[in-house]
Enzyme design. Structure first.
Site, mmCIF file in Angstrom:
data_model
loop_
_atom_site.group_PDB
_atom_site.id
_atom_site.type_symbol
_atom_site.label_atom_id
_atom_site.label_comp_id
_atom_site.label_asym_id
_atom_site.label_seq_id
_atom_site.Cartn_x
_atom_site.Cartn_y
_atom_site.Cartn_z
ATOM 1 N N ALA A 10 0.871 -1.176 0.000
ATOM 2 C CA ALA A 10 0.000 0.000 0.000
ATOM 3 C C ALA A 10 0.906 1.223 0.000
ATOM 4 O O ALA A 10 2.044 1.171 0.464
ATOM 5 C CB ALA A 10 -0.927 0.014 1.207
ATOM 6 N N SER A 11 0.389 2.319 -0.527
ATOM 7 C CA SER A 11 1.241 3.496 -0.718
ATOM 8 C C SER A 11 1.560 4.248 0.552
ATOM 9 O O SER A 11 2.642 4.816 0.694
ATOM 10 C CB SER A 11 0.586 4.457 -1.723
ATOM 11 O OG SER A 11 0.446 3.823 -2.971
ATOM 12 N N THR A 12 0.617 4.277 1.505
ATOM 13 C CA THR A 12 0.819 5.075 2.712
ATOM 14 C C THR A 12 0.563 4.244 3.961
ATOM 15 O O THR A 12 -0.050 3.181 3.915
ATOM 16 C CB THR A 12 -0.127 6.298 2.743
ATOM 17 O OG1 THR A 12 -1.478 5.844 2.928
ATOM 18 C CG2 THR A 12 -0.032 7.091 1.444
#
Length: 207
Positions: A10-12
């Site tokens: 996931a990006s964050t």
């Protein structure tokens, strides 16, 4: 013997990188496969250097399977960085299987004859490149729209920046103050090493 190594990203830190775990487990189970190890991280797919992805590559043996939910979990890279990652994967003779790329599914079973296998490998490689390019374009489009929105909000005096997750930061700080290791904190909070490092810098030194 081939191993299935699942990669979740996931990006964050606010996003759940393990969201697709059940889908990958179901996909493997339907084909009589067992996922031997999981590699989970919160890092942008636009970055080539991702610790857990490259740990997977180091751990993998020739003919192992790198299983992902979607190609964009593996790459939102620039063309040059995507070529570097592909070269690393190819050098280690790893098979990439993505749930959103049906032509890659045959790579998970190796049930085809040599000719059919080579044909699917060529087709799969071409489609993998195409989906990686689409993922990069989607990333750049979203970044551009975000920048335009922020610029408009700033011009109107409405932009305040991204709020910090104070509750999560406090939980991380509490765990660090109790002497927990960074890895233990990362596992408990479901966050990246970058976030732990950021919170650690805010703590007062203990005399």
């Amino acid at each position: 013997m081939s191993f299935v190594r699942a990669y979740l990203r996931a990006s964050t830190d606010e996003q759940d990188a393990s969201r697709a775990r059940a889908q990958l487990e179901a996909f493997a189970s339907e084909r009589g496969l067992r996922i031997a190890s999981w590699y989970v991280e919160n890092e942008s797919g636009s970055k080539l250097v991702r610790p857990d992805l490259f740990r997977l590559l180091r751990d993998a043996q020739p003919d192992d399977i790198l299983l992902v939910e979607q190609v964009d979990r593996l790459s939102r890279l620039t063309s040059a960085d995507w070529e570097k990652l592909k070269a690393e994967i190819a050098a280690r003779h790893i098979r990439v299987v993505a749930l959103d790329l049906p032509t890659s599914w045959i790579m998970a079973t190796q049930s085809a004859d040599e000719f059919t296998g080579r044909m699917f490998e060529a087709i799969n490689g071409m489609l993998l490149d195409m989906l990686a390019a689409v993922a990069r374009k989607d990333y750049e489009d979203r970044r551009r729209r975000q920048a335009q929105g922020q610029a408009r909000a700033k011009a109107e005096g409405k932009y305040r920046g991204r709020p910090a997750d104070l509750k999560r930061h406090k939980a991380i700080a509490d765990m660090l103050n109790r002497g927990m290791s960074w890895q233990a904190v990362m596992d408990a909070a479901g966050c990246s090493r970058t976030m732990v490092a950021a919170v650690s810098k805010t703590l007062s030194p203990v005399d």
